[in-house]
Design an enzyme around this catalytic site. Sequence first.
Site, mmCIF file in Angstrom:
data_model
loop_
_atom_site.group_PDB
_atom_site.id
_atom_site.type_symbol
_atom_site.label_atom_id
_atom_site.label_comp_id
_atom_site.label_asym_id
_atom_site.label_seq_id
_atom_site.Cartn_x
_atom_site.Cartn_y
_atom_site.Cartn_z
ATOM 1 N NE ARG A 132 -4.074 -2.002 2.102
ATOM 2 C CZ ARG A 132 -4.011 -3.127 2.800
ATOM 3 N NH1 ARG A 132 -2.995 -3.321 3.629
ATOM 4 N NH2 ARG A 132 -4.936 -4.049 2.675
ATOM 5 C CE LYS B 110 -0.829 12.725 -14.335
ATOM 6 N NZ LYS B 110 -1.365 13.604 -15.412
ATOM 7 C CD GLU C 184 5.944 16.286 -21.946
ATOM 8 O OE1 GLU C 184 5.428 17.368 -21.597
ATOM 9 O OE2 GLU C 184 5.286 15.237 -22.087
ATOM 10 C CE LYS D 10 4.810 17.111 -13.886
ATOM 11 N NZ LYS D 10 5.029 15.849 -14.603
ATOM 12 C CD GLU E 238 -4.364 15.490 -14.630
ATOM 13 O OE1 GLU E 238 -5.105 15.076 -15.537
ATOM 14 O OE2 GLU E 238 -3.186 15.134 -14.504
ATOM 15 N NE ARG F 85 0.231 16.697 -11.831
ATOM 16 C CZ ARG F 85 0.946 15.943 -11.026
ATOM 17 N NH1 ARG F 85 0.690 15.939 -9.728
ATOM 18 N NH2 ARG F 85 1.915 15.182 -11.491
ATOM 19 C CG ASN G 172 -2.744 15.982 -19.120
ATOM 20 O OD1 ASN G 172 -1.780 15.223 -19.142
ATOM 21 N ND2 ASN G 172 -3.618 15.999 -18.133
ATOM 22 C CG HIS H 277 0.209 15.103 -22.877
ATOM 23 N ND1 HIS H 277 0.838 16.291 -23.115
ATOM 24 C CD2 HIS H 277 1.110 14.316 -22.224
ATOM 25 C CE1 HIS H 277 2.076 16.236 -22.620
ATOM 26 N NE2 HIS H 277 2.259 15.055 -22.093
ATOM 27 C CG HIS I 100 -1.395 10.346 -23.992
ATOM 28 N ND1 HIS I 100 -1.866 10.630 -22.715
ATOM 29 C CD2 HIS I 100 -0.049 10.445 -23.910
ATOM 30 C CE1 HIS I 100 -0.847 10.888 -21.921
ATOM 31 N NE2 HIS I 100 0.263 10.784 -22.622
ATOM 32 C CG HIS J 240 5.515 10.883 -24.116
ATOM 33 N ND1 HIS J 240 4.166 10.649 -23.986
ATOM 34 C CD2 HIS J 240 5.751 12.053 -23.451
ATOM 35 C CE1 HIS J 240 3.609 11.609 -23.267
ATOM 36 N NE2 HIS J 240 4.550 12.475 -22.940
#
Length: 364
Positions: free
Chosen positions: A121, A142, A184, A226, A236, A240, A244, A247, A251, A264
């Site tokens: 956990r 993330k 990025e 960032k 997010e 935040r 993206n 993206h 993506h 990417h």
Amino acid sequence: MDIIEVHAGEATYPVEIGENVLLSLPSRVASLTPAVTSVFYIVDKAVYDQYEGRIKEHVPNHQHVFWHVIPAGEAAKTFDVYQQCLGAALEAGLDRHSLIIACGGGATGDLAGFVSATYMRGIRFIQLPTTILAHDSAVGGKVAINHPLGKNMVGSFHQPSAVLYDLSFLRTLPIKEVRSGFAEVIKHALIADPAFLEELMKNLSTLEDIEPSFLAYCLKKGVQIKSEIVRQDERETGVRAYLNFGHTYGHAIEAAAGYGKWTHGEAIMVGVVYALYISKQVNHCDFNVSLFIDWIQRLGYTLSIPEELSFTKLYDRMAQDKKTIANEIRFVLLEETGVPHLKKVTKELLEEADRFIRQIGREE
């Protein structure tokens, strides 16, 4: 060396950026409380093959150190590799006071972070990014793996204890990885710093041989941008999402083509141009998209999308994006450089933007 403090929710941790930052790893591990009982490295195979000696030269002074080598790149972010990591951690006897160290590019950090978030956990981890791209992914917590139907769809928010960004690893990056990572950097400038974008477009005419001091400056700027956004919104729920930018379409290309077929950053750069086009249509954004396209093409980016990646395929992937709510596709758009917002976009406009991209690609 530069040290940037990241504040994310209740977590605070340093991002060290500079040459030979790896030297500080033993002291960083020794300073953690409670004391670390064992160290478990998850290392990108390409990095391990090239830098095994250097990495092991600066291993924390600990009697229980374990190594697990994973595939390089997006091939690491699968359920099978994730399960293998968990099995290796269990066999090594990691406990709640153990530490995972992620050594590799963005995919390695995403996977290792997700392993550390879910093992017992949640246990601690440190990021040792080795690519330009990872200046973005290593910061902010993330962590995720991919699902065949969508990128980063299985994951969590789990902040590292530290990020040690040793720039000497970047010297041997192939140009394809440099290009991927710099996408990025450009994205950060577009959403948050118009002056930085102007500086990049003025001073950067090639990615083949970037001056090390200028690269360090750019990476520091990216991390600062960032970290400020993460400080405002760790999970997010608001601003935040602006990270993206580019993206959603990017993506979709990665997923539809098959993970690893496009890097990417190269896919994201196509997504950036796509989002800029929509921003012009929706917001009448005063941005010279043609000038921007000319610049990124000189840097080696392509907008040529294979015919088999039809708009229908890409639209289906975009509909599965994490920003989609109640079947309404939402995009991060610009009102102007440095002023992003989130807005619903119709299928008709998405298809129009797709035609725009494909026309440019055919002209390359």
